[in-house]
Every structure is written in C-alpha cells, then in structure tokens.
Design a protein around this motif. Structure first.
Motif, PDB file in Angstrom:
ATOM      1  N   ARG A  85      25.820  45.359  32.028  1.00 29.60           N
ATOM      2  CA  ARG A  85      24.928  45.413  33.195  1.00 29.60           C
ATOM      3  C   ARG A  85      25.575  44.813  34.439  1.00 29.60           C
ATOM      4  N   TYR A  86      26.236  43.684  34.290  1.00 28.97           N
ATOM      5  CA  TYR A  86      26.743  42.966  35.456  1.00 28.97           C
ATOM      6  C   TYR A  86      28.235  43.131  35.703  1.00 28.97           C
ATOM      7  N   ARG A  87      28.984  43.626  34.717  1.00 33.66           N
ATOM      8  CA  ARG A  87      30.424  43.840  34.912  1.00 33.66           C
ATOM      9  C   ARG A  87      30.822  45.204  34.361  1.00 33.66           C
ATOM     10  N   ARG A  88      30.129  46.213  34.810  1.00 31.39           N
ATOM     11  CA  ARG A  88      30.297  47.572  34.303  1.00 31.39           C
ATOM     12  C   ARG A  88      31.702  48.111  34.526  1.00 31.39           C
ATOM     13  N   ALA A  89      32.378  47.707  35.594  1.00 26.42           N
ATOM     14  CA  ALA A  89      33.711  48.220  35.909  1.00 26.42           C
ATOM     15  C   ALA A  89      34.706  47.923  34.785  1.00 26.42           C
ATOM     16  N   GLU A  90      34.497  46.848  34.042  1.00 23.87           N
ATOM     17  CA  GLU A  90      35.392  46.534  32.927  1.00 23.87           C
ATOM     18  C   GLU A  90      35.275  47.556  31.808  1.00 23.87           C
ATOM     19  N   PHE A  91      34.107  48.149  31.644  1.00 25.15           N
ATOM     20  CA  PHE A  91      33.906  49.142  30.601  1.00 25.15           C
ATOM     21  C   PHE A  91      34.338  50.540  31.060  1.00 25.15           C
ATOM     22  N   GLU A  92      34.133  50.859  32.330  1.00 29.15           N
ATOM     23  CA  GLU A  92      34.347  52.217  32.812  1.00 29.15           C
ATOM     24  C   GLU A  92      35.611  52.388  33.637  1.00 29.15           C
ATOM     25  N   GLY A  93      36.367  51.310  33.863  1.00 25.14           N
ATOM     26  CA  GLY A  93      37.573  51.370  34.683  1.00 25.14           C
ATOM     27  C   GLY A  93      38.696  52.113  33.987  1.00 25.14           C
ATOM     28  N   PRO A  94      39.875  52.147  34.614  1.00 24.15           N
ATOM     29  CA  PRO A  94      41.021  52.812  33.987  1.00 24.15           C
ATOM     30  C   PRO A  94      41.460  52.046  32.748  1.00 24.15           C
ATOM     31  N   PRO A  95      42.171  52.706  31.842  1.00 20.46           N
ATOM     32  CA  PRO A  95      42.665  52.000  30.649  1.00 20.46           C
ATOM     33  C   PRO A  95      43.524  50.805  31.052  1.00 20.46           C
ATOM     34  N   GLU A  96      43.520  49.786  30.229  1.00 20.05           N
ATOM     35  CA  GLU A  96      44.185  48.528  30.566  1.00 20.05           C
ATOM     36  C   GLU A  96      45.697  48.660  30.697  1.00 20.05           C
ATOM     37  N   ASP A  97      46.301  49.661  30.074  1.00 18.07           N
ATOM     38  CA  ASP A  97      47.754  49.763  30.111  1.00 18.07           C
ATOM     39  C   ASP A  97      48.272  50.582  31.293  1.00 18.07           C
ATOM     40  N   THR A  98      47.382  51.084  32.164  1.00 21.95           N
ATOM     41  CA  THR A  98      47.844  51.847  33.314  1.00 21.95           C
ATOM     42  C   THR A  98      48.169  50.919  34.468  1.00 21.95           C
ATOM     43  N   PRO A  99      49.179  51.241  35.277  1.00 17.00           N
ATOM     44  CA  PRO A  99      49.487  50.411  36.434  1.00 17.00           C
ATOM     45  C   PRO A  99      48.358  50.482  37.458  1.00 17.00           C
ATOM     46  N   GLY A 100      48.191  49.412  38.197  1.00 18.81           N
ATOM     47  CA  GLY A 100      47.161  49.368  39.232  1.00 18.81           C
ATOM     48  C   GLY A 100      45.842  48.825  38.732  1.00 18.81           C
ATOM     49  N   HIS A 101      45.761  48.534  37.425  1.00 18.96           N
ATOM     50  CA  HIS A 101      44.524  47.960  36.897  1.00 18.96           C
ATOM     51  C   HIS A 101      44.530  46.463  37.187  1.00 18.96           C
ATOM     52  N   GLY A 102      43.504  45.998  37.841  1.00 18.02           N
ATOM     53  CA  GLY A 102      43.435  44.575  38.150  1.00 18.02           C
ATOM     54  C   GLY A 102      42.339  44.329  39.156  1.00 18.02           C
ATOM     55  N   GLY A 104      40.124  44.219  42.249  1.00 24.58           N
ATOM     56  CA  GLY A 104      39.917  45.088  43.390  1.00 24.58           C
ATOM     57  C   GLY A 104      40.045  46.562  43.082  1.00 24.58           C
ATOM     58  N   HIS A 105      40.555  46.932  41.928  1.00 21.22           N
ATOM     59  CA  HIS A 105      40.698  48.336  41.573  1.00 21.22           C
ATOM     60  C   HIS A 105      39.527  48.755  40.706  1.00 21.22           C
ATOM     61  N   GLY A 106      38.916  49.870  41.057  1.00 21.48           N
ATOM     62  CA  GLY A 106      37.821  50.397  40.272  1.00 21.48           C
ATOM     63  C   GLY A 106      36.509  49.693  40.511  1.00 21.48           C
ATOM     64  N   ASP A 107      36.380  48.961  41.582  1.00 22.39           N
ATOM     65  CA  ASP A 107      35.125  48.291  41.895  1.00 22.39           C
ATOM     66  C   ASP A 107      34.195  49.305  42.549  1.00 22.39           C
ATOM     67  N   SER A 108      33.198  49.747  41.816  1.00 18.56           N
ATOM     68  CA  SER A 108      32.358  50.850  42.280  1.00 18.56           C
ATOM     69  C   SER A 108      31.515  50.447  43.491  1.00 18.56           C
ATOM     70  N   ASP A 109      31.094  49.178  43.606  1.00 19.77           N
ATOM     71  CA  ASP A 109      30.309  48.757  44.754  1.00 19.77           C
ATOM     72  C   ASP A 109      31.107  48.821  46.051  1.00 19.77           C
ATOM     73  N   SER A 110      32.338  48.360  46.022  1.00 24.57           N
ATOM     74  CA  SER A 110      33.141  48.373  47.230  1.00 24.57           C
ATOM     75  C   SER A 110      33.554  49.796  47.594  1.00 24.57           C
ATOM     76  N   ASP A 111      33.728  50.671  46.584  1.00 25.50           N
ATOM     77  CA  ASP A 111      34.058  52.062  46.870  1.00 25.50           C
ATOM     78  C   ASP A 111      32.891  52.769  47.556  1.00 25.50           C
ATOM     79  N   ARG A 112      31.669  52.462  47.144  1.00 28.30           N
ATOM     80  CA  ARG A 112      30.516  53.081  47.756  1.00 28.30           C
ATOM     81  C   ARG A 112      30.254  52.580  49.166  1.00 28.30           C
ATOM     82  N   ASN A 113      30.485  51.312  49.402  1.00 27.51           N
ATOM     83  CA  ASN A 113      30.173  50.713  50.700  1.00 27.51           C
ATOM     84  C   ASN A 113      31.279  50.892  51.726  1.00 27.51           C
ATOM     85  N   SER A 114      32.456  51.318  51.312  1.00 30.28           N
ATOM     86  CA  SER A 114      33.573  51.402  52.252  1.00 30.28           C
ATOM     87  C   SER A 114      33.387  52.546  53.242  1.00 30.28           C
TER      88      SER A 114
END
Length: 116
Positions: A85-102, A104-114
């Motif tokens: 519920r509160y940290r959904r990006a950890e479940f739905e983000g890119p796989p952990e072994d891909t570069p760029g995961h960390g 600020g990446h995959g934060d759905s709230d900031s993507d919507r508000n930008s």
C-alpha cells in the motif's frame, strides 16, 4: 512451501511478491500485542489461582506459543499488504538487476506530478 514462505508471484494477478520483505516486523508487532494482552491476564489469573510454578509456566508458555504461531502468518500478510500500500514502487518497479534501479527511479507519484 514452508510455514512463513511467501509465494514468488500472486496466482491471481501475477504481482511479484518475492520483492517484498517483511523482516522482523510481524514478530515485533506480535511481541507487543500479545505481551499487552496476555501479561495482565496472566497476572490476574496468578492472583486468583494458586498453581505450582511449573504449571503456571506450562500453561502460559502454551498460550503464548499458540497465540504466536496462530497469528504470525496473518501478521506477515498484514505487513506485506501495508508495504504494498505505501511502497508500491518496490513491487512494481524494474527488476533489481537492471541498471538505473534505485532512488528516484520508478516513483509513480513524481512521474504523475512532473507534467502538471
């Protein structure tokens, strides 16, 4: 599958449950909740009933173990649900072994508000 093992994926929606980590949260919650509930009851019973010390330890040991084992799986489920519920990006983000995961990446709230 073990007593507290979480499935890799949800059989209904396909959510990757293996990404979640409840850690020691369920055990800590149960320590506080069961301690708050059982200790006063044990004190009241011990004041009214004159049991031998071995019987008191046996009875309350079984009650505490039964309560802990009975509530540990539901507590773990609640912790997973709150984590989703509160940290959904950890479940739905890119796989952990891909570069760029960390951060600020995959934060759905900031993507919507930008774009606002």
């Amino acid at each position: 599958m073990g007593f507290l093992t979480v499935a890799e994926r949800c059989p209904v929606c396909g959510l990757e449950l293996a990404r979640g980590d409840s850690g020691d949260g369920p055990a800590v919650f149960l320590i506080f909740i069961l301690g708050f509930v059982i200790v006063p009851v044990a004190l009241m019973v011990s004041m009214r009933v004159d049991w031998p010390l071995w019987l008191t330890g046996l009875v309350w040991g079984v009650v505490i173990l039964g309560g802990t084992l009975g509530l540990l799986r539901p507590a773990k489920g609640v912790v997973f649900a709150l984590q989703y519920r509160y940290r959904r990006a950890e479940f739905e983000g890119p796989p952990e072994d891909t570069p760029g995961h960390g951060a600020g990446h995959g934060d759905s709230d900031s993507d919507r508000n930008s774009g606002a």
